[in-house]
Write a protein that holds these residues in place. Structure first.
Motif, short mmCIF file in Angstrom:
data_model
loop_
_atom_site.label_atom_id
_atom_site.label_comp_id
_atom_site.label_asym_id
_atom_site.label_seq_id
_atom_site.Cartn_x
_atom_site.Cartn_y
_atom_site.Cartn_z
N MET A 127 0.76 -1.32 -0.07
CA MET A 127 0.02 0.09 0.07
C MET A 127 0.96 1.26 0.03
O MET A 127 0.62 1.89 -0.79
CB MET A 127 -0.85 0.02 1.17
CG MET A 127 -2.21 -0.56 1.03
SD MET A 127 -3.23 -0.09 2.67
CE MET A 127 -2.21 -0.17 4.02
N SER A 128 1.85 1.38 0.72
CA SER A 128 2.71 2.62 0.94
C SER A 128 3.49 2.68 -0.15
O SER A 128 3.70 3.82 -0.61
CB SER A 128 3.52 2.45 2.15
OG SER A 128 2.78 2.41 3.62
N SER A 129 4.14 1.69 -0.91
CA SER A 129 4.87 1.61 -2.05
C SER A 129 3.95 2.59 -3.13
O SER A 129 4.55 2.91 -4.19
CB SER A 129 5.48 0.37 -2.41
OG SER A 129 6.08 0.32 -3.69
N GLN A 130 2.81 2.05 -3.06
CA GLN A 130 1.87 2.84 -4.15
C GLN A 130 1.30 4.13 -3.64
O GLN A 130 0.26 4.80 -4.25
CB GLN A 130 0.61 1.86 -4.47
CG GLN A 130 1.04 0.77 -5.41
CD GLN A 130 0.38 -0.69 -5.05
OE1 GLN A 130 -1.05 -0.34 -4.98
NE2 GLN A 130 0.94 -1.75 -5.55
N PHE A 135 3.34 8.27 6.01
CA PHE A 135 4.49 8.81 5.87
C PHE A 135 4.59 10.13 5.08
O PHE A 135 5.58 10.82 4.80
CB PHE A 135 5.83 8.12 5.29
CG PHE A 135 5.67 6.64 6.15
CD1 PHE A 135 6.45 6.69 7.31
CD2 PHE A 135 5.48 5.37 5.46
CE1 PHE A 135 6.51 5.49 8.06
CE2 PHE A 135 5.51 4.34 6.09
CZ PHE A 135 6.29 4.26 7.49
N GLY A 136 3.35 10.75 4.79
CA GLY A 136 3.48 12.07 4.17
C GLY A 136 2.30 12.32 3.27
O GLY A 136 1.60 11.28 3.27
N GLY A 137 2.07 13.48 2.95
CA GLY A 137 1.17 13.78 1.96
C GLY A 137 -0.28 14.41 2.68
O GLY A 137 0.18 14.78 3.93
N GLU A 138 -1.12 14.69 2.10
CA GLU A 138 -2.34 15.61 2.50
C GLU A 138 -3.11 15.01 3.76
O GLU A 138 -3.05 15.86 4.89
CB GLU A 138 -3.43 15.69 1.60
CG GLU A 138 -4.54 16.48 1.93
CD GLU A 138 -4.11 18.12 2.04
OE1 GLU A 138 -3.28 18.36 1.43
OE2 GLU A 138 -4.97 18.94 2.80
N ARG A 159 3.04 17.78 3.45
CA ARG A 159 2.11 17.63 2.56
C ARG A 159 2.86 17.40 1.34
O ARG A 159 2.40 16.50 0.50
CB ARG A 159 1.16 18.91 2.21
CG ARG A 159 0.25 18.74 1.34
CD ARG A 159 -0.38 20.14 1.29
NE ARG A 159 -1.58 20.07 2.44
CZ ARG A 159 -1.57 21.13 3.32
NH1 ARG A 159 -0.90 22.27 3.35
NH2 ARG A 159 -2.74 20.89 4.32
N GLY A 160 3.81 17.65 0.97
CA GLY A 160 4.81 17.46 -0.09
C GLY A 160 5.55 16.29 -0.31
O GLY A 160 6.29 15.87 -1.48
N ARG A 161 5.34 15.45 0.94
CA ARG A 161 6.32 14.36 0.86
C ARG A 161 5.38 12.98 0.56
O ARG A 161 5.74 12.04 1.13
CB ARG A 161 6.71 14.18 2.30
CG ARG A 161 8.34 13.82 2.37
CD ARG A 161 8.77 13.97 3.85
NE ARG A 161 7.99 13.50 4.84
CZ ARG A 161 8.05 13.21 6.26
NH1 ARG A 161 9.33 13.54 6.47
NH2 ARG A 161 7.46 12.65 6.83
N ALA A 162 4.31 12.95 -0.04
CA ALA A 162 3.48 11.88 -0.33
C ALA A 162 4.19 10.93 -0.97
O ALA A 162 3.93 9.60 -0.76
CB ALA A 162 2.45 12.34 -1.35
#
Ligand SMILES: [Zn+2]
Length: 354
Positions: A127-130, A135-138, A159-162
């Motif tokens: 999941m995280s790999s997709q 670990f980041g994002g909105e 937010r920018g670390r999705a």
């Protein structure tokens, strides 16, 4: 957080470290290697275990390093110089974090072998790999903001670390073999027992060889730093610190002179001293959090200077926020703190009665 009582532990190998691309034998048939990491935590320990499967002599790799050219190059050096001409037969990942499972896709393809990992962590890694979570994002930014991380620059960076996880784990093998608590797996001449641990990763598997008193502890027991135990946006009400402290009890029955092979730091003895130190460390932090919340309602960002005395960069701040929420949540779930959401949208915790 650095261990102030490290002197209570014993490092049988002294200050010896394996250079990149080389290994050191720490027990018969167990070899230690290190890979560089681009974090404050600058290395990970990986292990090579002599193995034999289906009549073929070879190696089991425990943990992989992150996906980047330097780690692949270091592995190629290991393959050329340290395998005694034998193949890699299996790859075990203790858990889904990038430094542990990152290169599993490449290693298993390179050697046409299977990844062994817990089902929970296999699925979490996929999941995280997709980049659908973690670990980041909105959602992560909103979650930390609701716990008081309102500095616009920090929020923007989260937010920018999705793509943070996927940058180090661009792929996860399509199939795996499931590791479960209590399972015994034969690796070469040894039987290793799987011990599931919670609170650091979804379902971390440590490996214990009772006969030879060896303990591949992954990230659950580290000599120098306390294991990261964080609440994440995907499971915003979780109580990982209670899970972690409960999991430590599973290692108490191990022999007193067990050699611990941790993922960061050096192999050590003194497991029971370290387990006690970790419990005392968290008891002290929990007492500090209680004291602060008894004075006034506090959000997690208020806890950063209480829990962490040093200046934190963004990477450390997000880890620290997760940890601060974990301490608050243990006390909240135990009924010692109550939480209220303010008109400003922030969760604050206080010691008032319900
Ligand atoms: Zn980890």
């Amino acid at each position: 957080m650095a261990n102030p009582h490290e002197a209570e532990l014993n490092y049988p190998l002294g200050d010896t470290l394996p250079a990149v691309g080389t290994t050191i034998e720490v027990a018969p048939g167990v070899r230690w290697l290190r890979m560089a990491l681009p974090f404050a935590l600058d290395h990970i320990n990986l292990w090579l275990l002599e193995d034999r499967q289906d009549g073929v002599d070879g190696w089991t790799i425990v943990d992989c390093g992150i996906t980047n050219d330097a780690t692949r190059a270091a592995w190629e050096q290991i393959f050329a110089n340290e395998l005694q001409g034998r193949p890699v037969l299996r790859v075990i990942a203790t858990h889904m974090h990038p430094d542990h499972i990152g290169l599993a896709h490449w290693l298993t393809a390179r050697w046409q072998c299977r990844l062994w990992v817990s089902a929970t962590d296999f699925n979490a890694a996929r999941m995280s790999s997709q980049s659908t979570t973690g670990f980041g994002g909105e959602q992560s930014a909103l979650f930390f903001a609701s716990h008081g991380l309102t500095d616009p620059e920090a929020v923007a960076k989260v937010r920018g670390r999705a793509n943070y996880y996927a940058s180090m784990v661009p792929a996860v093998p399509a199939s795996f073999r499931r590791l479960m608590d209590g399972q015994s797996i034969d690796i070469g001449a040894r039987a290793w027992r799987c011990v599931a641990g919670y609170g650091h990763a979804p379902e971390h598997i440590a490996l214990v060889c009772d006969n030879d008193k060896l303990f591949i502890s992954g990230d659950m027991v580290l000599p120098r730093i306390s294991t990261n135990v964080s609440v994440h946006d995907i499971e915003p009400e979780s109580d990982p610190l209670a899970l972690y402290l409960d999991s430590l009890a599973r290692y108490e029955p191990l022999a007193a002179d067990t050699l611990v092979l941790p993922s960061h730091g050096k192999p050590f003895t003194g497991l029971h001293a370290r387990l006690r130190q970790l419990r005392e460390h968290h008891d002290e932090r929990l007492a500090d959090v209680m004291a602060a919340c008894a004075e006034r309602p506090c959000h997690a960002a208020d806890m950063l200077p209480v829990l962490f005395k040093r200046k934190l960069d963004l990477h450390q701040t997000t880890f620290a926020m997760g940890e601060a929420i974990a301490h608050l949540h243990l006390l909240w779930h135990a009924g010692r703190l109550v939480r209220r959401r303010g008109t400003d949208g922030l969760w604050r915790f206080s010691a008032e009665r319900k």
